[in-house]
Design a protein around this motif. Sequence first.
Motif, PDB file in Angstrom:
ATOM      1  N   ILE A  19       0.833  -1.207   0.000  1.00 33.62           N
ATOM      2  CA  ILE A  19       0.000   0.000   0.000  1.00 33.62           C
ATOM      3  C   ILE A  19       0.867   1.257   0.000  1.00 33.62           C
ATOM      4  CG2 ILE A  19      -1.639   1.345   1.385  1.00 33.62           C
ATOM      5  CD1 ILE A  19      -2.822  -1.359   2.316  1.00 33.62           C
ATOM      6  N   LEU A  45       0.993   3.937  -3.011  1.00 33.82           N
ATOM      7  CA  LEU A  45       0.658   5.345  -2.799  1.00 33.82           C
ATOM      8  C   LEU A  45       1.810   6.251  -3.218  1.00 33.82           C
ATOM      9  CD1 LEU A  45      -1.178   5.177   0.672  1.00 33.82           C
ATOM     10  CD2 LEU A  45      -2.203   5.621  -1.578  1.00 33.82           C
ATOM     11  N   LEU A  90      -8.481  -1.698   5.332  1.00 36.72           N
ATOM     12  CA  LEU A  90      -7.075  -1.494   4.975  1.00 36.72           C
ATOM     13  C   LEU A  90      -6.529  -2.613   4.103  1.00 36.72           C
ATOM     14  CD1 LEU A  90      -4.398   0.099   5.359  1.00 36.72           C
ATOM     15  CD2 LEU A  90      -3.992  -1.276   7.412  1.00 36.72           C
ATOM     16  N   VAL A 100      -5.433   0.435  -4.217  1.00 37.16           N
ATOM     17  CA  VAL A 100      -4.109   0.927  -4.611  1.00 37.16           C
ATOM     18  C   VAL A 100      -3.570   0.150  -5.813  1.00 37.16           C
ATOM     19  CG1 VAL A 100      -1.699   1.108  -3.882  1.00 37.16           C
ATOM     20  CG2 VAL A 100      -3.523   1.837  -2.335  1.00 37.16           C
ATOM     21  N   GLY A 114      -8.414  -1.378   0.812  1.00 44.32           N
ATOM     22  CA  GLY A 114      -7.299  -0.463   0.589  1.00 44.32           C
ATOM     23  C   GLY A 114      -6.258  -1.025  -0.355  1.00 44.32           C
ATOM     24  N   ALA A 115      -5.824  -2.257  -0.098  1.00 48.58           N
ATOM     25  CA  ALA A 115      -4.780  -2.858  -0.932  1.00 48.58           C
ATOM     26  C   ALA A 115      -5.239  -3.015  -2.382  1.00 48.58           C
ATOM     27  CB  ALA A 115      -4.373  -4.215  -0.360  1.00 48.58           C
TER      28      ALA A 115
END
Length: 478
Positions: A176, A180, A257, A265, A261-262
């Motif tokens: 992540i 980013l 997350l 991304v 999230g992963a």
Amino acid sequence: MTSAQVDKEKAPRESEEGYERGLGSRQVQMIAIGGAIGVGLFLGAGANIAKAGPSLIFMYALAGVIIFFIMRALGELLLYRPVSGSFAEYSREFLGPFFGYFTGWTYWLMWVVTGMAELTAAAIYVNYWFPSIPQWVTALVFLVILFGVNLISVKLFGELEFWFSMVKVTALIGMIVIGLGVLTFGFSSAGDTAAVSNLWVFDGFFPKGIGSSLMTLQGVMFAYLAVELVGVTAGESEDPEKTLPKAINTLPWRIALFYVGALTVILCVVKWTEFADGVSPFVEAFAKIGIPAGAGIVNFVVLTAALSSCNSGMYSTGRMLRNLADSGEAPRVFSKLSASRTPAFGITVSVLFMGIGVVLNYVVPEKAFGYVTSVATAAGIWTWLMILISHVLYRRAVEAGRLPASSFPAPGGSKCSYVAIAFLLFVTGLIAYDADARVCLYVMALWFVCLGIGWLILKSRNAGGTGRRDAQFEKVAS
């Protein structure tokens, strides 16, 4: 204070079931986190991205909400009565002995077949570095090592699971952060094409239609299997009243997350059209960014995920067999504890069944192992349904004044449990609709028949019926 009192203070605390309360808050937290991060995410997400595109992010988020409902329902039951048998024991209490029997044995089956598949998977991952070593040798070595760990003590199991989970968490956070960085600063070979707009510019957020996206839910739910493992640790947690609520309440951010999230991304860094079945999205992303050792790093992480799953399987199967034995639904020998307060005989028998996976490395084609893991998914859905139905019945009993209220009530009462039940039945319908996946329903039907025959035999031997009896805490040689 006398020397006897001092010894008593130093001695590990036992639960009412005779287990050592050897799992601390740190270990229970990581077992909960590790249960939510498995091979289904690291490998399975590639095929699902190819089927659903960026909408897979929404599917993981939707399923994550349902998983949270399930875990809050389980949490309320655990704080009402924390027992190692967990959902099998609650099924027995609220639905009757047969459902406890069926749930306990089905959860045992889920982990045994998962252990078979994960041992083979781990051997394949080691072949990446050492192709000359036969797969069956590697699988056997891992089987023996994890077996030894589970026999020694619950503390050693918890510590090993802590570090397995730490590897997975570190890898995901690293992915992540790097992703980013690529999006923000544009470095690496992926910097020119990485953009948030990749989530919708290639035929939209639902590029293959909502129907195709919904069909990925069965694979998504497989990725979430084992989140309920924290419930099995209830009888061996040092302070279940504090550790279990904390582990369950942190589930939403873990899902947000590590899954949502992963994947967000990754799909911003790499166009969804570049993913395919059989290719890990993490390997693809590392390759696109240009990290030389990316494939090796991901291979190591997936190896730890497979070993973590097998380790958890040995732990949970031994406890579930002991719970069944204490209820008169399995041979009484399974109720014995070793000198280290582990259900050694139950673990040993489970490991022998998992060992069939070592033999199957010779004869079973890869697709057959896909069928085996689909059986694990069906067994997992049954387990979740039993948790939810038990929770609904428990809430009714509390409202009627028949049972005490839990110190950790689920938000929304039983309403969220009804929503989760409807969702799981919907996913079961999707499995039945899919020609490849529905084979697991046939296997489960056969399993139901076999357990039904076993139940009739139990009833014939015990005219009074099966039921919870006092646990046998006698010590056996370790």
